[in-house]
Scaffold this motif. Structure first.
Motif, PDB file in Angstrom:
ATOM      1  N   THR A  55       0.793  -1.229   0.063  1.00  0.00           N
ATOM      2  CA  THR A  55       0.131  -0.118   0.043  1.00  0.00           C
ATOM      3  C   THR A  55       0.736   1.264   0.069  1.00  0.00           C
ATOM      4  OG1 THR A  55      -0.299  -0.481   2.311  1.00  0.00           O
ATOM      5  CG2 THR A  55      -2.050  -0.837   1.033  1.00  0.00           C
ATOM      6  N   LEU A  56       1.972   1.186   0.709  1.00  0.00           N
ATOM      7  CA  LEU A  56       2.909   2.252   0.646  1.00  0.00           C
ATOM      8  C   LEU A  56       3.443   2.742  -0.874  1.00  0.00           C
ATOM      9  CD1 LEU A  56       5.152   4.369   1.884  1.00  0.00           C
ATOM     10  CD2 LEU A  56       6.606   2.339   2.012  1.00  0.00           C
ATOM     11  N   LEU A  57       3.734   1.623  -1.835  1.00  0.00           N
ATOM     12  CA  LEU A  57       4.070   2.041  -3.061  1.00  0.00           C
ATOM     13  C   LEU A  57       3.019   2.576  -3.825  1.00  0.00           C
ATOM     14  CD1 LEU A  57       6.229  -1.078  -3.837  1.00  0.00           C
ATOM     15  CD2 LEU A  57       6.997   1.249  -3.662  1.00  0.00           C
ATOM     16  N   PRO A 100       9.342  -9.572 -14.277  1.00  0.00           N
ATOM     17  CA  PRO A 100      10.177  -8.897 -15.438  1.00  0.00           C
ATOM     18  C   PRO A 100       8.840  -8.761 -16.646  1.00  0.00           C
ATOM     19  CG  PRO A 100      11.157 -11.057 -15.391  1.00  0.00           C
ATOM     20  CD  PRO A 100      10.079 -10.998 -14.033  1.00  0.00           C
ATOM     21  N   LEU A 101       7.992  -9.823 -17.040  1.00  0.00           N
ATOM     22  CA  LEU A 101       7.013  -9.757 -17.850  1.00  0.00           C
ATOM     23  C   LEU A 101       5.972  -8.443 -17.774  1.00  0.00           C
ATOM     24  CD1 LEU A 101       5.575 -11.164 -20.257  1.00  0.00           C
ATOM     25  CD2 LEU A 101       3.916 -12.179 -18.789  1.00  0.00           C
ATOM     26  N   VAL A 102       5.566  -7.937 -16.612  1.00  0.00           N
ATOM     27  CA  VAL A 102       4.900  -6.774 -16.242  1.00  0.00           C
ATOM     28  C   VAL A 102       5.783  -5.827 -16.574  1.00  0.00           C
ATOM     29  CG1 VAL A 102       3.507  -5.605 -14.567  1.00  0.00           C
ATOM     30  CG2 VAL A 102       3.367  -8.339 -14.796  1.00  0.00           C
ATOM     31  N   TRP A 103       6.980  -5.774 -16.118  1.00  0.00           N
ATOM     32  CA  TRP A 103       7.931  -4.412 -16.352  1.00  0.00           C
ATOM     33  C   TRP A 103       7.945  -4.389 -17.779  1.00  0.00           C
ATOM     34  CZ3 TRP A 103      11.678  -1.843 -12.987  1.00  0.00           C
ATOM     35  CH2 TRP A 103      11.306  -2.003 -11.788  1.00  0.00           C
ATOM     36  N   GLY A 104       8.202  -5.325 -18.521  1.00  0.00           N
ATOM     37  CA  GLY A 104       8.542  -5.276 -19.947  1.00  0.00           C
ATOM     38  C   GLY A 104       7.381  -4.801 -20.785  1.00  0.00           C
ATOM     39  N   LEU A 105       6.161  -5.284 -20.257  1.00  0.00           N
ATOM     40  CA  LEU A 105       4.746  -4.837 -20.706  1.00  0.00           C
ATOM     41  C   LEU A 105       4.732  -3.291 -20.616  1.00  0.00           C
ATOM     42  CD1 LEU A 105       2.314  -7.877 -20.053  1.00  0.00           C
ATOM     43  CD2 LEU A 105       2.797  -7.198 -22.232  1.00  0.00           C
ATOM     44  N   GLY A 106       4.913  -2.812 -19.479  1.00  0.00           N
ATOM     45  CA  GLY A 106       4.817  -1.252 -19.101  1.00  0.00           C
ATOM     46  C   GLY A 106       5.682  -0.539 -19.590  1.00  0.00           C
ATOM     47  N   SER A 123       6.479   5.393 -12.817  1.00  0.00           N
ATOM     48  CA  SER A 123       5.465   4.588 -12.273  1.00  0.00           C
ATOM     49  C   SER A 123       6.074   3.244 -12.235  1.00  0.00           C
ATOM     50  CB  SER A 123       4.217   4.746 -13.245  1.00  0.00           C
ATOM     51  OG  SER A 123       3.716   5.893 -13.197  1.00  0.00           O
ATOM     52  N   LEU A 124       6.585   2.421 -13.271  1.00  0.00           N
ATOM     53  CA  LEU A 124       7.110   1.331 -13.597  1.00  0.00           C
ATOM     54  C   LEU A 124       7.828   0.639 -12.119  1.00  0.00           C
ATOM     55  CD1 LEU A 124       8.410   1.197 -17.020  1.00  0.00           C
ATOM     56  CD2 LEU A 124       6.441   0.567 -16.106  1.00  0.00           C
ATOM     57  N   PRO A 125       8.824   1.387 -11.651  1.00  0.00           N
ATOM     58  CA  PRO A 125       9.294   0.595 -10.220  1.00  0.00           C
ATOM     59  C   PRO A 125       8.360   0.770  -9.020  1.00  0.00           C
ATOM     60  CG  PRO A 125      10.525   2.572 -10.778  1.00  0.00           C
ATOM     61  CD  PRO A 125       9.557   2.143 -11.935  1.00  0.00           C
TER      62      PRO A 125
END
Ligand code: ZN
Length: 217
Positions: A92-94, A133-139, A123-125
């Motif tokens: 929730t902090l992030l 890594p899949l979600v990071w890559g998609l973003g 926003s990504l990190p």
């Protein structure tokens, strides 16, 4: 940490967001000069920098020249404090940090119809810290795709920043939640601009809707 302390920290973040977005709109440095009244340029004293209390004590006016301090300052300080009270752990902090980032972008967008592009990349990190890594890559693919397509559009119907926010939100919260969020944002924009012509800044409505759904949940 107690709820009251979280609220105080959040109010300070809200105040910081207001001050820095105002400086962005005025093309001023976020660091210099020190906090001052935009009308009479008088530097603010320490007691005039206390979130919420300073606004209420001064009844929304500059202590020196009487210029009106926008109500938006009080609203963002209160909302910032309220938002911080929803922090219960790292996840929730992030999410709250992400909403602070977009509140800053929304205030910049409301004043100038632009905002610093770094917000989308930050926003990504922040939003996908624990994702694979899949979600990071998609973003990253989404942000790069929007950037390159929008470079070749002469009159796009929607801002690239709005689409970046929408794509990241969908990636984080799923299609159904995104649909409700978008519907609320569009209704707010339509209600506020019943008779409009030209371009409107959509990001403030997207952010208000995101804050509302987060606090509701
Ligand atoms: Zn003043």
């Amino acid at each position: 940490m107690s709820t009251f302390l979280l609220f105080c920290y959040g109010c300070c973040f809200g105040s910081l967001i207001c001050a820095t977005s105002d400086r962005y709109a005025r093309h001023e440095s976020p660091y210099f000069p020190r906090s001052h009244c935009d009308t009479c340029q008088m530097p603010l004293r320490p007691w005039q920098l206390i979130p919420i209390l300073s606004y209420l004590y001064q009844r929304g006016h500059c202590h020196t020249c009487g210029a009106v301090i926008p109500l938006q300052v009080l609203v963002v300080e209160v909302a910032g404090g309220w938002l911080a009270t929803t922090i219960t752990g790292p996840a929730t902090l992030l999410a709250v940090a992400w909403l602070y980032l977009w509140t800053y972008a929304a205030l910049c967008d409301a004043a100038t119809q632009t905002f610093p592009g770094i917000i989308s990349w930050l926003s990504l990190p922040v939003l996908f810290w624990s994702a694979g890594p899949l979600v990071w890559g998609l973003g990253a693919l989404w942000l790069l795709g929007i950037h390159f397509i929008w470079l070749h559009l002469s009159r796009p119907l929607i801002g690239d920043g709005d689409l970046e926010f929408i794509g990241l939100y969908a990636l984080a919260f799923g299609v159904q939640t995104t649909a409700w969020w978008l519907l609320t944002a569009c209704l707010l924009a339509l209600l506020h601009h019943r008779q409009f012509s030209g371009r409107i800044a959509l990001l403030p409505y997207l952010t208000i809707s995101a804050l509302g759904w987060w606090l509701w949940s």
